[in-house]
Scaffold this active site. Structure first.
Site, PDB file in Angstrom:
ATOM      1  N   PHE A 113       0.859  -1.184   0.000  1.00 13.32           N
ATOM      2  CA  PHE A 113       0.000   0.000   0.000  1.00 13.32           C
ATOM      3  C   PHE A 113       0.900   1.241   0.000  1.00 13.32           C
ATOM      4  O   PHE A 113       1.836   1.330   0.804  1.00 13.32           O
ATOM      5  CB  PHE A 113      -0.888  -0.032   1.240  1.00 13.32           C
ATOM      6  CG  PHE A 113      -1.970   0.999   1.236  1.00 13.32           C
ATOM      7  CD1 PHE A 113      -3.090   0.850   0.435  1.00 13.32           C
ATOM      8  CD2 PHE A 113      -1.879   2.115   2.048  1.00 13.32           C
ATOM      9  CE1 PHE A 113      -4.100   1.809   0.437  1.00 13.32           C
ATOM     10  CE2 PHE A 113      -2.880   3.072   2.061  1.00 13.32           C
ATOM     11  CZ  PHE A 113      -3.995   2.914   1.251  1.00 13.32           C
ATOM     12  N   ASP A 184       2.743  -5.766   7.890  1.00 13.43           N
ATOM     13  CA  ASP A 184       1.510  -4.983   7.939  1.00 13.43           C
ATOM     14  C   ASP A 184       0.339  -5.944   7.748  1.00 13.43           C
ATOM     15  O   ASP A 184       0.266  -6.659   6.736  1.00 13.43           O
ATOM     16  CB  ASP A 184       1.534  -3.911   6.834  1.00 13.43           C
ATOM     17  CG  ASP A 184       0.380  -2.925   6.992  1.00 13.43           C
ATOM     18  OD1 ASP A 184      -0.705  -3.356   7.461  1.00 13.43           O
ATOM     19  OD2 ASP A 184       0.554  -1.741   6.650  1.00 13.43           O
ATOM     20  N   TYR A 209     -10.302  -0.540  11.347  1.00 19.66           N
ATOM     21  CA  TYR A 209     -11.557  -0.111  10.706  1.00 19.66           C
ATOM     22  C   TYR A 209     -11.901  -0.942   9.476  1.00 19.66           C
ATOM     23  O   TYR A 209     -12.947  -0.738   8.878  1.00 19.66           O
ATOM     24  CB  TYR A 209     -11.503   1.381  10.336  1.00 19.66           C
ATOM     25  CG  TYR A 209     -10.303   1.783   9.509  1.00 19.66           C
ATOM     26  CD1 TYR A 209     -10.262   1.533   8.145  1.00 19.66           C
ATOM     27  CD2 TYR A 209      -9.207   2.408  10.098  1.00 19.66           C
ATOM     28  CE1 TYR A 209      -9.159   1.884   7.392  1.00 19.66           C
ATOM     29  CE2 TYR A 209      -8.093   2.762   9.358  1.00 19.66           C
ATOM     30  CZ  TYR A 209      -8.073   2.489   8.002  1.00 19.66           C
ATOM     31  OH  TYR A 209      -6.974   2.833   7.261  1.00 19.66           O
ATOM     32  N   LYS A 210     -11.008  -1.859   9.082  1.00 22.14           N
ATOM     33  CA  LYS A 210     -11.325  -2.732   7.942  1.00 22.14           C
ATOM     34  C   LYS A 210     -12.093  -3.944   8.475  1.00 22.14           C
ATOM     35  O   LYS A 210     -13.238  -3.804   8.879  1.00 22.14           O
ATOM     36  CB  LYS A 210     -10.036  -3.075   7.189  1.00 22.14           C
ATOM     37  CG  LYS A 210      -9.470  -1.852   6.471  1.00 22.14           C
ATOM     38  CD  LYS A 210      -8.096  -2.054   5.863  1.00 22.14           C
ATOM     39  CE  LYS A 210      -7.639  -0.760   5.170  1.00 22.14           C
ATOM     40  NZ  LYS A 210      -6.188  -0.694   4.967  1.00 22.14           N
ATOM     41  N   ARG A 356     -12.772  -4.489  -6.942  1.00 21.59           N
ATOM     42  CA  ARG A 356     -12.371  -5.264  -5.760  1.00 21.59           C
ATOM     43  C   ARG A 356     -13.591  -5.557  -4.889  1.00 21.59           C
ATOM     44  O   ARG A 356     -14.400  -4.672  -4.619  1.00 21.59           O
ATOM     45  CB  ARG A 356     -11.344  -4.433  -4.997  1.00 21.59           C
ATOM     46  CG  ARG A 356     -10.732  -5.131  -3.808  1.00 21.59           C
ATOM     47  CD  ARG A 356      -9.640  -4.276  -3.214  1.00 21.59           C
ATOM     48  NE  ARG A 356     -10.200  -3.100  -2.514  1.00 21.59           N
ATOM     49  CZ  ARG A 356      -9.572  -2.451  -1.542  1.00 21.59           C
ATOM     50  NH1 ARG A 356      -8.360  -2.808  -1.172  1.00 21.59           N
ATOM     51  NH2 ARG A 356     -10.128  -1.413  -0.954  1.00 21.59           N
TER      52      ARG A 356
HETATM   53  C1  LIG Z   1      -5.618   0.675   4.744  1.00 26.89           C
HETATM   54  C2  LIG Z   1      -4.134   0.662   4.772  1.00 26.89           C
HETATM   55  C3  LIG Z   1      -3.405   1.747   5.305  1.00 26.89           C
HETATM   56  C4  LIG Z   1      -4.109   3.000   5.770  1.00 26.89           C
HETATM   57  O1  LIG Z   1      -3.384   3.683   6.735  1.00 26.89           O
HETATM   58  P1  LIG Z   1      -4.119   4.762   7.659  1.00 26.89           P
HETATM   59  O2  LIG Z   1      -3.030   5.448   8.364  1.00 26.89           O
HETATM   60  O3  LIG Z   1      -5.030   3.996   8.577  1.00 26.89           O
HETATM   61  O4  LIG Z   1      -4.912   5.660   6.775  1.00 26.89           O
HETATM   62  C5  LIG Z   1      -2.031   1.637   5.371  1.00 26.89           C
HETATM   63  N1  LIG Z   1      -1.385   0.530   4.932  1.00 26.89           N
HETATM   64  C6  LIG Z   1      -2.060  -0.526   4.405  1.00 26.89           C
HETATM   65  C7  LIG Z   1      -1.308  -1.729   3.947  1.00 26.89           C
HETATM   66  C8  LIG Z   1      -3.442  -0.470   4.295  1.00 26.89           C
HETATM   67  O5  LIG Z   1      -4.104  -1.479   3.739  1.00 26.89           O
END
Ligand SMILES: *Cc1c(COP(=O)(O)O)cnc(C)c1O
Length: 397
Positions: A113, A184, A209-210, A356
């Site tokens: 990400f 992660d 939050y996911k 997705r």
């Molecule tokens: C959703 C996601 C994020 C989002 O980071 P936030 O700081 O919560 O906005 C970061 N890394 C990955 C791999 C994600 O899937």
């Protein structure tokens, strides 16, 4: 066995909607409304500042961290909540780098990400010109684990395709070359079983939050392996990670154990929502989630491939190497997804051409999968996406 009909009844899903986006933002647990209202009225409203002691606010980042810890195979007392995932990535990579002080390279992959990569770019820039972020194709990670690496930073489940890295094998490879690992778990926690302790992972981070349904902006978590935690220097040395926050010393001394990874005041209203969601998760076995998730995803893939020849599977076909999501590539994927959403099936779009869909057994069942396939087939086969209003890009895709 987890009773998924029972868990589905615990969520407040809008009538007529098939929600296949819990991998991006989990839905509202029914009890979260009363739990948050009570937090606001009875705790914040009535207790005010005394809530930190009386309602146990200060301990919640740790107690909720432990409940998430069960889902990710963490040792009790080694997960703490706070901040957002981007911040937790910064903390984990900064501490991991310092634990490998003679090396200067972080390895990641181009399926990660972007925020994780951006955060490391920013961190390494602050550390100096001799630090390097090396980014390779996901399939080439193993071959690029070399003895000059300080840290291997990977997201276990690819946010676009759902492709999974082999956490145990890559962690072993990394350790054999003296490399620290940061995993992660944004698309793993609550999606697939994770065994941090069994894999000997060094650091892990993820969001709530996911799949964990804490609501938009819910706090992230961080894990530090017991063997490292007392040596890990927190790069963000905030007062709540201090050994004695209320001594108000002028100099920072890290707290004991995972508490040192706390930074500042925790978001108590959001933690109340997460607490309500964890009451559901406390009744769930990840092995059951995994088995059902693979069944749902396989059913979706079979249904789409049988009815939508224009869509190309962009996720691994083998369920054991796929997270809890399925993606299809289509050139007009953005417009197609808008047309699908307009008909009550909620997925999302990831550039350049990925449609997705997330599958979460807690509230998605076989009938939802079949209903979604029918609507997507209608949109595709009747070109219902080919309208100007579906091609206007919104800020959040
Ligand atoms: C959703 C996601 C994020 C989002 O980071 P936030 O700081 O919560 O906005 C970061 N890394 C990955 C791999 C994600 O899937």
């Amino acid at each position: 066995m987890t009773d998924f009909a029972a868990t589905k009844a615990m969520f407040d899903l809008p009538e007529g909607m098939i929600y296949l986006d819990g991998n991006s933002l989990g839905p509202l647990p029914k009890t979260a409304k009363a739990r948050v209202a009570s937090m606001i009225e009875d705790e914040w409203g009535q207790m005010l500042i005394t809530g930190w002691n009386k309602a146990g606010w200060m301990q919640q980042p740790l107690s909720i961290g432990d409940r998430i810890g069960r889902l990710i195979g963490a040792e009790p007392g080694h997960v703490v909540m706070g901040d957002t995932l981007s911040i937790k990535v910064y903390q984990a990579v900064a501490s991991a780098l310092e634990l490998n002080p003679t090396r200067r390279v972080v390895l990641s992959d181009n399926g990660n990400f972007p925020s994780d990569l951006y955060i490391v770019q920013g961190l390494l820039k602050s550390l100096g010109a001799d630090f390097e972020l090396r980014v390779v194709d996901p399939e080439d990670v193993a071959a690029n684990i070399t003895e000059d690496l300080a840290v291997l930073m990977l997201t276990e489940v690819d946010y676009r395709t759902g492709r999974m890295h082999d956490m145990k094998a890559l962690t072993e490879l990394a350790h054999a070359k003296g490399v620290m690992t940061v995993w992660d778990l944004a698309h793993s926690a609550g999606a697939v079983p994770v065994d941090l302790a069994g894999c000997q992972a060094d650091f892990a981070v993820g969001c709530s939050y996911k799949y964990l349904n804490s609501g938009p902006g819910g706090p992230a978590f961080i894990y530090v392996a017991p063997r490292h935690v007392d040596a890990a220097r927190p790069a963000l040395s905030g007062w709540l990670g201090h050994e004695a926050p209320f001594a108000f010393d002028l100099d920072y001394r890290p707290g004991t154990g995972i508490e040192r990874m706390r930074v500042g005041t925790p978001p108590m209203i959001q933690l109340a929502a997460l607490d309500a969601s964890m009451e559901i998760w406390d009744q769930v076995e990840m092995a059951d989630v995994r088995a059902k998730s693979i069944t749902l995803c396989d059913r979706f893939i079979a249904g789409i491939e049988a009815s939508c020849p224009e869509l190309t599977l962009a996720s691994p076909r083998d369920g054991t190497t796929r997270g809890s999501q399925v993606s299809f590539a289509f050139e007009e994927g953005y417009a197609a997804m808008q047309a699908v959403i307009a008909r009550g099936v909620i997925g999302d779009f990831r550039a350049p051409d990925i449609m997705r869909f997330g599958f979460t057994p807690l509230y998605i069942d076989d009938a939802d999968v079949d209903g979604a396939v029918a609507i997507i087939a209608d949109v595709m086969n009747n070109r219902l996406w080919d309208r100007p209003e579906y091609k206007i890009r919104a800020a959040v895709t």
